[in-house]
Motif scaffolding. Structure first.
Motif, PDB file in Angstrom:
ATOM      1  N   SER A  41       0.869  -1.167   0.000  1.00 21.70           N
ATOM      2  CA  SER A  41       0.000   0.000   0.000  1.00 21.70           C
ATOM      3  C   SER A  41       0.908   1.219   0.000  1.00 21.70           C
ATOM      4  N   MET A  42       0.684   2.114  -0.947  1.00 18.38           N
ATOM      5  CA  MET A  42       1.518   3.305  -1.070  1.00 18.38           C
ATOM      6  C   MET A  42       0.609   4.529  -1.167  1.00 18.38           C
ATOM      7  N   ASN A  43       0.905   5.530  -0.354  1.00 15.20           N
ATOM      8  CA  ASN A  43       0.168   6.785  -0.411  1.00 15.20           C
ATOM      9  C   ASN A  43       1.068   7.813  -1.062  1.00 15.20           C
ATOM     10  N   LEU A  44       0.517   8.504  -2.053  1.00  8.01           N
ATOM     11  CA  LEU A  44       1.281   9.514  -2.784  1.00  8.01           C
ATOM     12  C   LEU A  44       0.599  10.862  -2.666  1.00  8.01           C
ATOM     13  N   VAL A  45       1.415  11.907  -2.723  1.00 11.85           N
ATOM     14  CA  VAL A  45       0.929  13.281  -2.664  1.00 11.85           C
ATOM     15  C   VAL A  45       1.531  14.028  -3.851  1.00 11.85           C
ATOM     16  N   ARG A  46       0.753  14.953  -4.411  1.00  8.52           N
ATOM     17  CA  ARG A  46       1.283  15.772  -5.509  1.00  8.52           C
ATOM     18  C   ARG A  46       2.047  16.936  -4.890  1.00  8.52           C
ATOM     19  N   GLU A  47       3.348  16.978  -5.156  1.00  9.41           N
ATOM     20  CA  GLU A  47       4.230  18.049  -4.685  1.00  9.41           C
ATOM     21  C   GLU A  47       4.949  18.639  -5.881  1.00  9.41           C
ATOM     22  N   ASP A  48       4.871  19.933  -6.039  1.00  8.66           N
ATOM     23  CA  ASP A  48       5.564  20.615  -7.144  1.00  8.66           C
ATOM     24  C   ASP A  48       5.256  19.957  -8.492  1.00  8.66           C
ATOM     25  N   GLY A  49       3.993  19.535  -8.674  1.00  9.89           N
ATOM     26  CA  GLY A  49       3.569  18.946  -9.932  1.00  9.89           C
ATOM     27  C   GLY A  49       3.966  17.494 -10.126  1.00  9.89           C
ATOM     28  N   GLN A  50       4.592  16.885  -9.119  1.00  9.57           N
ATOM     29  CA  GLN A  50       5.029  15.487  -9.217  1.00  9.57           C
ATOM     30  C   GLN A  50       4.332  14.655  -8.151  1.00  9.57           C
ATOM     31  N   TRP A  51       4.032  13.393  -8.475  1.00  6.66           N
ATOM     32  CA  TRP A  51       3.488  12.473  -7.474  1.00  6.66           C
ATOM     33  C   TRP A  51       4.651  11.865  -6.711  1.00  6.66           C
ATOM     34  N   ARG A  52       4.636  12.040  -5.375  1.00  5.95           N
ATOM     35  CA  ARG A  52       5.710  11.524  -4.527  1.00  5.95           C
ATOM     36  C   ARG A  52       5.133  10.651  -3.417  1.00  5.95           C
ATOM     37  N   ILE A  53       5.891   9.641  -3.031  1.00  5.51           N
ATOM     38  CA  ILE A  53       5.475   8.688  -2.004  1.00  5.51           C
ATOM     39  C   ILE A  53       5.648   9.325  -0.631  1.00  5.51           C
ATOM     40  N   PHE A  54       4.591   9.289   0.196  1.00  2.00           N
ATOM     41  CA  PHE A  54       4.758   9.773   1.562  1.00  2.00           C
ATOM     42  C   PHE A  54       4.483   8.698   2.609  1.00  2.00           C
ATOM     43  N   LEU A  55       3.925   7.561   2.186  1.00  2.00           N
ATOM     44  CA  LEU A  55       3.707   6.446   3.109  1.00  2.00           C
ATOM     45  C   LEU A  55       3.736   5.163   2.290  1.00  2.00           C
ATOM     46  N   GLU A  56       4.445   4.164   2.797  1.00  2.00           N
ATOM     47  CA  GLU A  56       4.631   2.914   2.055  1.00  2.00           C
ATOM     48  C   GLU A  56       4.621   1.778   3.065  1.00  2.00           C
ATOM     49  N   ARG A  57       3.735   0.813   2.860  1.00  2.12           N
ATOM     50  CA  ARG A  57       3.628  -0.299   3.801  1.00  2.12           C
ATOM     51  C   ARG A  57       3.504  -1.613   3.044  1.00  2.12           C
ATOM     52  N   SER A  58       4.187  -2.621   3.544  1.00  4.28           N
ATOM     53  CA  SER A  58       4.024  -3.969   3.014  1.00  4.28           C
ATOM     54  C   SER A  58       2.820  -4.602   3.696  1.00  4.28           C
ATOM     55  N   LEU A  59       1.955  -5.235   2.904  1.00  6.42           N
ATOM     56  CA  LEU A  59       0.766  -5.877   3.436  1.00  6.42           C
ATOM     57  C   LEU A  59       0.920  -7.389   3.450  1.00  6.42           C
ATOM     58  N   GLY A  60       2.133  -7.865   3.193  1.00 10.13           N
ATOM     59  CA  GLY A  60       2.395  -9.297   3.261  1.00 10.13           C
ATOM     60  C   GLY A  60       2.858  -9.884   1.942  1.00 10.13           C
ATOM     61  N   PHE A  61       3.369 -11.102   2.038  1.00  4.70           N
ATOM     62  CA  PHE A  61       3.875 -11.805   0.860  1.00  4.70           C
ATOM     63  C   PHE A  61       2.731 -12.413   0.070  1.00  4.70           C
ATOM     64  N   VAL A  62       2.918 -12.489  -1.242  1.00  2.00           N
ATOM     65  CA  VAL A  62       1.961 -13.146  -2.138  1.00  2.00           C
ATOM     66  C   VAL A  62       2.692 -14.203  -2.935  1.00  2.00           C
ATOM     67  N   GLU A  63       1.937 -15.192  -3.389  1.00  2.00           N
ATOM     68  CA  GLU A  63       2.505 -16.285  -4.199  1.00  2.00           C
ATOM     69  C   GLU A  63       2.715 -15.821  -5.617  1.00  2.00           C
TER      70      GLU A  63
END
Length: 114
Positions: A92-114
């Motif tokens: 899960s990644m939360n992005l914010v528009r800063e200076d016209g660019q989308w930047r990541i401000f929160l990033e979380r792993s929700l677990g492994f997948v097959e």
């Protein structure tokens, strides 16, 4: 879509082990896990990008949800491969528009997948 293009550019910078380009995709308000300060996290990421002899990061199954006028949440599957480690995770990644660019401000792993 612009958000997906930004995340693909982030994964390409990571795969290229281009620390400066990789870190440029993060907000100045990024909230690292593990109680690290932003400065400590940047130093840790720099070491981790430079350690393997090669890295490959692929992203798929993007689910983008608008959460505000300049914010989105993206759920995706990330496949990370390197010479010493590999995994496939739901993120899960939360992005914010800063200076016209989308930047990541929160990033979380929700677990492994097959």
């Amino acid at each position: 879509q612009e958000v997906i293009r930004s995340l693909l550019a982030w994964s390409e910078a990571w795969s290229a082990q281009d620390v400066q380009a990789y870190l440029s995709h993060y907000s100045s308000n990024y909230q690292p896990d593990d109680g690290l300060s932003l400065e400590e996290w940047r130093a840790q990421r720099s070491r981790r990008l430079n350690r393997p002899s090669w890295i490959s990061v692929d992203l798929e199954d993007f689910q983008v949800t608008t959460t505000g006028p300049d914010t989105v949440q993206v759920k995706l599957i990330q496949e990370y491969r390197a010479d010493t480690y590999r995994d496939r995770t739901l993120k899960s990644m939360n992005l914010v528009r800063e200076d016209g660019q989308w930047r990541i401000f929160l990033e979380r792993s929700l677990g492994f997948v097959e």
